[in-house]
Design a protein around this motif. Sequence first.
Motif, PDB file in Angstrom:
ATOM      1  N   THR A 158       0.836  -1.195   0.000  1.00  0.00           N
ATOM      2  CA  THR A 158       0.000   0.000   0.000  1.00  0.00           C
ATOM      3  C   THR A 158       0.873   1.248   0.000  1.00  0.00           C
ATOM      4  O   THR A 158       2.095   1.165   0.151  1.00  0.00           O
ATOM      5  CB  THR A 158      -0.938   0.030   1.226  1.00  0.00           C
ATOM      6  OG1 THR A 158      -0.157   0.246   2.406  1.00  0.00           O
ATOM      7  CG2 THR A 158      -1.721  -1.269   1.367  1.00  0.00           C
TER       8      THR A 158
ATOM      9  N   SER B 104     -12.676 -10.425  15.244  1.00  0.00           N
ATOM     10  CA  SER B 104     -12.295  -9.031  14.990  1.00  0.00           C
ATOM     11  C   SER B 104     -12.463  -8.195  16.252  1.00  0.00           C
ATOM     12  O   SER B 104     -11.844  -7.152  16.397  1.00  0.00           O
ATOM     13  CB  SER B 104     -13.105  -8.442  13.833  1.00  0.00           C
ATOM     14  OG  SER B 104     -14.477  -8.492  14.129  1.00  0.00           O
TER      15      SER B 104
ATOM     16  N   GLN C 188     -14.691  -0.365   9.840  1.00  0.00           N
ATOM     17  CA  GLN C 188     -14.159   0.251   8.627  1.00  0.00           C
ATOM     18  C   GLN C 188     -12.637   0.429   8.686  1.00  0.00           C
ATOM     19  O   GLN C 188     -11.984   0.539   7.657  1.00  0.00           O
ATOM     20  CB  GLN C 188     -14.790   1.639   8.388  1.00  0.00           C
ATOM     21  CG  GLN C 188     -16.222   1.593   7.923  1.00  0.00           C
ATOM     22  CD  GLN C 188     -17.188   1.927   9.050  1.00  0.00           C
ATOM     23  OE1 GLN C 188     -16.812   2.577  10.016  1.00  0.00           O
ATOM     24  NE2 GLN C 188     -18.411   1.474   8.930  1.00  0.00           N
TER      25      GLN C 188
ATOM     26  N   LYS D 147      -8.778  -4.185   8.711  1.00  0.00           N
ATOM     27  CA  LYS D 147      -8.889  -5.122   7.593  1.00  0.00           C
ATOM     28  C   LYS D 147      -8.483  -6.503   8.099  1.00  0.00           C
ATOM     29  O   LYS D 147      -7.519  -6.640   8.856  1.00  0.00           O
ATOM     30  CB  LYS D 147      -7.996  -4.686   6.446  1.00  0.00           C
ATOM     31  CG  LYS D 147      -8.412  -3.360   5.844  1.00  0.00           C
ATOM     32  CD  LYS D 147      -7.454  -2.936   4.748  1.00  0.00           C
ATOM     33  CE  LYS D 147      -7.797  -1.568   4.235  1.00  0.00           C
ATOM     34  NZ  LYS D 147      -7.305  -0.485   5.065  1.00  0.00           N
ATOM     35  N   ARG D 148      -9.217  -7.514   7.673  1.00  0.00           N
ATOM     36  CA  ARG D 148      -8.991  -8.887   8.141  1.00  0.00           C
ATOM     37  C   ARG D 148      -8.589  -9.773   6.967  1.00  0.00           C
ATOM     38  O   ARG D 148      -9.211  -9.752   5.921  1.00  0.00           O
ATOM     39  CB  ARG D 148     -10.266  -9.425   8.767  1.00  0.00           C
ATOM     40  CG  ARG D 148     -10.191 -10.840   9.255  1.00  0.00           C
ATOM     41  CD  ARG D 148     -11.571 -11.234   9.807  1.00  0.00           C
ATOM     42  NE  ARG D 148     -11.598 -12.563  10.301  1.00  0.00           N
ATOM     43  CZ  ARG D 148     -11.981 -13.625   9.595  1.00  0.00           C
ATOM     44  NH1 ARG D 148     -12.367 -13.493   8.347  1.00  0.00           N
ATOM     45  NH2 ARG D 148     -11.988 -14.819  10.143  1.00  0.00           N
ATOM     46  N   TYR D 149      -7.528 -10.562   7.179  1.00  0.00           N
ATOM     47  CA  TYR D 149      -7.057 -11.508   6.173  1.00  0.00           C
ATOM     48  C   TYR D 149      -6.970 -12.883   6.828  1.00  0.00           C
ATOM     49  O   TYR D 149      -6.423 -13.018   7.915  1.00  0.00           O
ATOM     50  CB  TYR D 149      -5.676 -11.118   5.651  1.00  0.00           C
ATOM     51  CG  TYR D 149      -5.622  -9.704   5.120  1.00  0.00           C
ATOM     52  CD1 TYR D 149      -5.955  -9.425   3.795  1.00  0.00           C
ATOM     53  CD2 TYR D 149      -5.249  -8.651   5.942  1.00  0.00           C
ATOM     54  CE1 TYR D 149      -5.921  -8.127   3.308  1.00  0.00           C
ATOM     55  CE2 TYR D 149      -5.206  -7.350   5.464  1.00  0.00           C
ATOM     56  CZ  TYR D 149      -5.547  -7.097   4.148  1.00  0.00           C
ATOM     57  OH  TYR D 149      -5.513  -5.811   3.682  1.00  0.00           O
TER      58      TYR D 149
ATOM     59  N   ILE E 118      -0.166  -7.391   1.510  1.00  0.00           N
ATOM     60  CA  ILE E 118      -1.326  -6.561   1.803  1.00  0.00           C
ATOM     61  C   ILE E 118      -1.330  -5.463   0.755  1.00  0.00           C
ATOM     62  O   ILE E 118      -0.359  -4.719   0.611  1.00  0.00           O
ATOM     63  CB  ILE E 118      -1.263  -5.978   3.230  1.00  0.00           C
ATOM     64  CG1 ILE E 118      -1.336  -7.122   4.251  1.00  0.00           C
ATOM     65  CG2 ILE E 118      -2.374  -4.968   3.450  1.00  0.00           C
ATOM     66  CD1 ILE E 118      -1.251  -6.698   5.690  1.00  0.00           C
TER      67      ILE E 118
END
Length: 136
Positions: free
Chosen positions: A30, A44, A114, A117-119, A135
């Motif tokens: 990113t 989460s 928001q 982020k989950r992977y 990512i």
Amino acid sequence: MKTLAVIISFFSILISCDDVDSKFCVLNRTNQNIYAYLTTDSSSEEARVFFIDNGKPNKKLRIYKAIKQHDSVCFSIIGNWNQISNFDRDGNIFIFSVDSIEYNKEQFKANSSQLIKRYQLTRNKLNQQGWRFEIK
């Protein structure tokens, strides 16, 4: 005194025998710095609490890293990443990431879905990818 020296030498040798496996690397593709949290827990909610508290690990496998933009870090553990104990019962491991831990706690609490982020990664997929995860 001699006994103490022998004991210290023994523990030094014992500690130096621990193999550290740092083959699992996360690449940040990113355009911003991110913070990654690695765990065997898919919740989460725990990740949200973790980031709000600025990353305070407890006894389960939880590893926290800052990853600069277009950089990578490797997560190290003592032992071997292929061990079943490093994954949940279904063979998964989870990475949660945020682009900042500088959020106001109230902002984070209100908007964590928001911001986080989950992977989900499997041991098999990581083996196929040479223990590299991007990512983007």
